[in-house]
Design a protein around this motif. Structure first.
Motif, PDB file in Angstrom:
ATOM      1  N   MET A 121       0.231   2.711   9.050  1.00 52.37           N
ATOM      2  CA  MET A 121       0.638   2.190   7.744  1.00 52.37           C
ATOM      3  C   MET A 121      -0.236   1.039   7.273  1.00 52.37           C
ATOM      4  O   MET A 121      -0.467   0.875   6.073  1.00 52.37           O
ATOM      5  CB  MET A 121       2.106   1.751   7.797  1.00 52.37           C
ATOM      6  CG  MET A 121       3.091   2.893   7.933  1.00 52.37           C
ATOM      7  SD  MET A 121       4.789   2.290   8.131  1.00 52.37           S
ATOM      8  CE  MET A 121       5.665   3.853   8.291  1.00 52.37           C
ATOM      9  N   SER A 122      -0.724   0.231   8.201  1.00 50.34           N
ATOM     10  CA  SER A 122      -1.500  -0.951   7.831  1.00 50.34           C
ATOM     11  C   SER A 122      -3.006  -0.730   7.851  1.00 50.34           C
ATOM     12  O   SER A 122      -3.772  -1.628   7.498  1.00 50.34           O
ATOM     13  CB  SER A 122      -1.154  -2.110   8.771  1.00 50.34           C
ATOM     14  OG  SER A 122      -1.479  -1.785  10.116  1.00 50.34           O
ATOM     15  N   ASP A 123      -3.448   0.457   8.229  1.00 48.73           N
ATOM     16  CA  ASP A 123      -4.878   0.738   8.357  1.00 48.73           C
ATOM     17  C   ASP A 123      -5.528   0.864   6.978  1.00 48.73           C
ATOM     18  O   ASP A 123      -4.985   1.491   6.065  1.00 48.73           O
ATOM     19  CB  ASP A 123      -5.083   2.033   9.146  1.00 48.73           C
ATOM     20  CG  ASP A 123      -6.496   2.171   9.681  1.00 48.73           C
ATOM     21  OD1 ASP A 123      -7.452   1.728   9.010  1.00 48.73           O
ATOM     22  OD2 ASP A 123      -6.661   2.749  10.772  1.00 48.73           O
ATOM     23  N   GLU A 124      -6.714   0.298   6.838  1.00 49.81           N
ATOM     24  CA  GLU A 124      -7.455   0.418   5.582  1.00 49.81           C
ATOM     25  C   GLU A 124      -7.799   1.871   5.277  1.00 49.81           C
ATOM     26  O   GLU A 124      -7.925   2.256   4.111  1.00 49.81           O
ATOM     27  CB  GLU A 124      -8.726  -0.424   5.640  1.00 49.81           C
ATOM     28  CG  GLU A 124      -8.472  -1.930   5.635  1.00 49.81           C
ATOM     29  CD  GLU A 124      -9.764  -2.734   5.612  1.00 49.81           C
ATOM     30  OE1 GLU A 124     -10.851  -2.101   5.553  1.00 49.81           O
ATOM     31  OE2 GLU A 124      -9.689  -3.968   5.647  1.00 49.81           O
ATOM     32  N   ALA A 125      -7.954   2.683   6.317  1.00 47.39           N
ATOM     33  CA  ALA A 125      -8.245   4.104   6.105  1.00 47.39           C
ATOM     34  C   ALA A 125      -7.082   4.793   5.399  1.00 47.39           C
ATOM     35  O   ALA A 125      -7.286   5.691   4.573  1.00 47.39           O
ATOM     36  CB  ALA A 125      -8.525   4.779   7.441  1.00 47.39           C
ATOM     37  N   THR A 126      -5.863   4.380   5.711  1.00 47.60           N
ATOM     38  CA  THR A 126      -4.689   4.928   5.024  1.00 47.60           C
ATOM     39  C   THR A 126      -4.675   4.488   3.576  1.00 47.60           C
ATOM     40  O   THR A 126      -4.427   5.298   2.666  1.00 47.60           O
ATOM     41  CB  THR A 126      -3.402   4.476   5.733  1.00 47.60           C
ATOM     42  OG1 THR A 126      -3.449   4.884   7.107  1.00 47.60           O
ATOM     43  CG2 THR A 126      -2.178   5.064   5.061  1.00 47.60           C
ATOM     44  N   ALA A 127      -4.932   3.218   3.349  1.00 48.32           N
ATOM     45  CA  ALA A 127      -4.985   2.726   1.970  1.00 48.32           C
ATOM     46  C   ALA A 127      -6.059   3.447   1.172  1.00 48.32           C
ATOM     47  O   ALA A 127      -5.874   3.730  -0.024  1.00 48.32           O
ATOM     48  CB  ALA A 127      -5.253   1.218   1.972  1.00 48.32           C
ATOM     49  N   ALA A 128      -7.158   3.783   1.821  1.00 45.49           N
ATOM     50  CA  ALA A 128      -8.254   4.472   1.137  1.00 45.49           C
ATOM     51  C   ALA A 128      -7.832   5.859   0.661  1.00 45.49           C
ATOM     52  O   ALA A 128      -8.282   6.323  -0.388  1.00 45.49           O
ATOM     53  CB  ALA A 128      -9.471   4.568   2.046  1.00 45.49           C
ATOM     54  N   VAL A 129      -6.984   6.534   1.434  1.00 41.61           N
ATOM     55  CA  VAL A 129      -6.470   7.837   0.998  1.00 41.61           C
ATOM     56  C   VAL A 129      -5.714   7.679  -0.313  1.00 41.61           C
ATOM     57  O   VAL A 129      -5.860   8.469  -1.252  1.00 41.61           O
ATOM     58  CB  VAL A 129      -5.561   8.456   2.074  1.00 41.61           C
ATOM     59  CG1 VAL A 129      -4.931   9.752   1.564  1.00 41.61           C
ATOM     60  CG2 VAL A 129      -6.346   8.726   3.348  1.00 41.61           C
ATOM     61  N   GLY A 130      -4.890   6.627  -0.390  1.00 47.26           N
ATOM     62  CA  GLY A 130      -4.154   6.370  -1.617  1.00 47.26           C
ATOM     63  C   GLY A 130      -5.052   6.044  -2.783  1.00 47.26           C
ATOM     64  O   GLY A 130      -4.822   6.509  -3.913  1.00 47.26           O
ATOM     65  N   LEU A 131      -6.080   5.263  -2.545  1.00 42.74           N
ATOM     66  CA  LEU A 131      -7.014   4.914  -3.622  1.00 42.74           C
ATOM     67  C   LEU A 131      -7.718   6.154  -4.153  1.00 42.74           C
ATOM     68  O   LEU A 131      -7.879   6.320  -5.369  1.00 42.74           O
ATOM     69  CB  LEU A 131      -8.033   3.891  -3.116  1.00 42.74           C
ATOM     70  CG  LEU A 131      -7.500   2.492  -2.779  1.00 42.74           C
ATOM     71  CD1 LEU A 131      -8.597   1.651  -2.138  1.00 42.74           C
ATOM     72  CD2 LEU A 131      -6.969   1.805  -4.034  1.00 42.74           C
ATOM     73  N   ARG A 132      -8.138   7.036  -3.250  1.00 49.66           N
ATOM     74  CA  ARG A 132      -8.796   8.270  -3.671  1.00 49.66           C
ATOM     75  C   ARG A 132      -7.852   9.173  -4.469  1.00 49.66           C
ATOM     76  O   ARG A 132      -8.291   9.945  -5.332  1.00 49.66           O
ATOM     77  CB  ARG A 132      -9.345   9.029  -2.458  1.00 49.66           C
ATOM     78  CG  ARG A 132     -10.518   8.338  -1.775  1.00 49.66           C
ATOM     79  CD  ARG A 132     -11.242   9.290  -0.839  1.00 49.66           C
ATOM     80  NE  ARG A 132     -10.395   9.773   0.246  1.00 49.66           N
ATOM     81  CZ  ARG A 132     -10.264   9.167   1.419  1.00 49.66           C
ATOM     82  NH1 ARG A 132     -10.916   8.034   1.669  1.00 49.66           N
ATOM     83  NH2 ARG A 132      -9.474   9.695   2.354  1.00 49.66           N
ATOM     84  N   ALA A 133      -6.556   9.071  -4.173  1.00 49.47           N
ATOM     85  CA  ALA A 133      -5.568   9.884  -4.885  1.00 49.47           C
ATOM     86  C   ALA A 133      -5.194   9.285  -6.235  1.00 49.47           C
ATOM     87  O   ALA A 133      -4.444   9.909  -6.990  1.00 49.47           O
ATOM     88  CB  ALA A 133      -4.325  10.049  -4.021  1.00 49.47           C
ATOM     89  N   GLY A 134      -5.698   8.083  -6.518  1.00 50.56           N
ATOM     90  CA  GLY A 134      -5.434   7.467  -7.814  1.00 50.56           C
ATOM     91  C   GLY A 134      -4.432   6.329  -7.807  1.00 50.56           C
ATOM     92  O   GLY A 134      -4.125   5.769  -8.866  1.00 50.56           O
ATOM     93  N   PHE A 135      -3.925   5.959  -6.624  1.00 48.05           N
ATOM     94  CA  PHE A 135      -2.980   4.847  -6.557  1.00 48.05           C
ATOM     95  C   PHE A 135      -3.732   3.518  -6.682  1.00 48.05           C
ATOM     96  O   PHE A 135      -4.846   3.379  -6.171  1.00 48.05           O
ATOM     97  CB  PHE A 135      -2.209   4.868  -5.239  1.00 48.05           C
ATOM     98  CG  PHE A 135      -1.185   5.963  -5.159  1.00 48.05           C
ATOM     99  CD1 PHE A 135       0.114   5.755  -5.593  1.00 48.05           C
ATOM    100  CD2 PHE A 135      -1.525   7.221  -4.661  1.00 48.05           C
ATOM    101  CE1 PHE A 135       1.055   6.778  -5.528  1.00 48.05           C
ATOM    102  CE2 PHE A 135      -0.592   8.243  -4.599  1.00 48.05           C
ATOM    103  CZ  PHE A 135       0.705   8.021  -5.041  1.00 48.05           C
TER     104      PHE A 135
END
Length: 245
Positions: free
Chosen positions: A22-36
């Motif tokens: 949940m806290s990994d930047e790689a997870t956040a990156a998935v969200g950014l690529r999806a438009g979040f």
């Protein structure tokens, strides 16, 4: 391995491995690529999207342990990006993607998946809506490593939902439980605004809530044999080995 010995052995690794995801930047990156947008939008919309298009007050009540302002801001920030169901599916994909990167090679994930699914299937989901929602998420058969991580996540949601029920039954607020468990500074990181120290007299209630959480999970682990519980604990240790490496 006895039931409660197994629960004690796996509870912390499952929780902490999920936290790492949940806290990994790689997870956040998935969200950014999806438009979040940057922030908690992907986390809140994705993790709680299994609840459907629920009002923020309902999401807050179901998840419990995060500060209400954090949940409200994240849930609303993600609403315009995609429907709740799609966000949950995207989050599940991120769970599996993270697992493929972080689950060590050589672990018998097929056996883990069999045992974990047996536990998940055995669970009574009454009063555990977040767990029920994640249990209902499709888990692909052609991605055993990703599926193993998704099942880790589902089991984590089961214990979290049981713990929320146990905390309230023991007369504690979720905020107080977070402060007792993590301390004031860490509770702030989880969205609680200016949390205060908790009276020492409340600590036994939290300890009882931990015990009750184990008891609520015991029926799942009773479906495994002694040998299977030993194997499951060993597999969880192997899957989450990167926590201590």
């Amino acid at each position: 391995m006895e039931i409660f010995e197994c629960i004690t052995a796996v509870a912390r690794p499952i929780h902490d491995f999920g936290d790492e995801f949940m806290s990994d930047e790689a997870t956040a990156a998935v969200g950014l690529r999806a438009g979040f947008p940057p922030g908690r939008g992907f986390y809140c919309r994705g993790r709680f999207g299994v609840l459907g298009e629920a009002p923020t007050t309902v999401v807050q009540a179901v998840q419990g342990f995060l500060g209400p302002d954090l949940v409200t801001a994240g849930w609303l920030a993600g609403r315009s990006v995609m429907p709740a169901g799609e966000a949950a599916a995207c989050y599940a994909q991120a769970v599996r993607e993270w697992g493929r990167t972080n689950v060590p090679a050589g672990v018998d994930v097929e056996h883990f998946n069999r045992l974990a699914q047996q536990l998940i299937d055995a669970a009574d989901a009454d009063a555990l809506p977040l767990f029920a929602g994640w249990r209902a998420q499709p888990c692909p058969a052609d991605d055993p490593v990703g599926a193993a991580m998704q099942r880790i996540h589902v089991l984590r949601e089961h214990r979290g939902a049981c713990h929320l029920a146990a905390v309230r039954l023991c007369g504690l607020s979720a905020r107080a439980a977070m402060v007792i468990n993590l301390g004031v500074e860490q509770a702030t990181r989880y969205g609680w605004q200016e949390p205060h120290s908790v009276a020492a007299t409340l600590i036994p209630r939290w300890q009882r809530a931990e015990q009750l959480t184990d008891e609520l999970q015991a029926p799942l682990y009773a479906t495994l044999t002694d040998r299977q519980r030993t194997e499951f604990a060993q597999l969880v240790s192997a899957l989450t080995a990167s926590l201590t490496s």
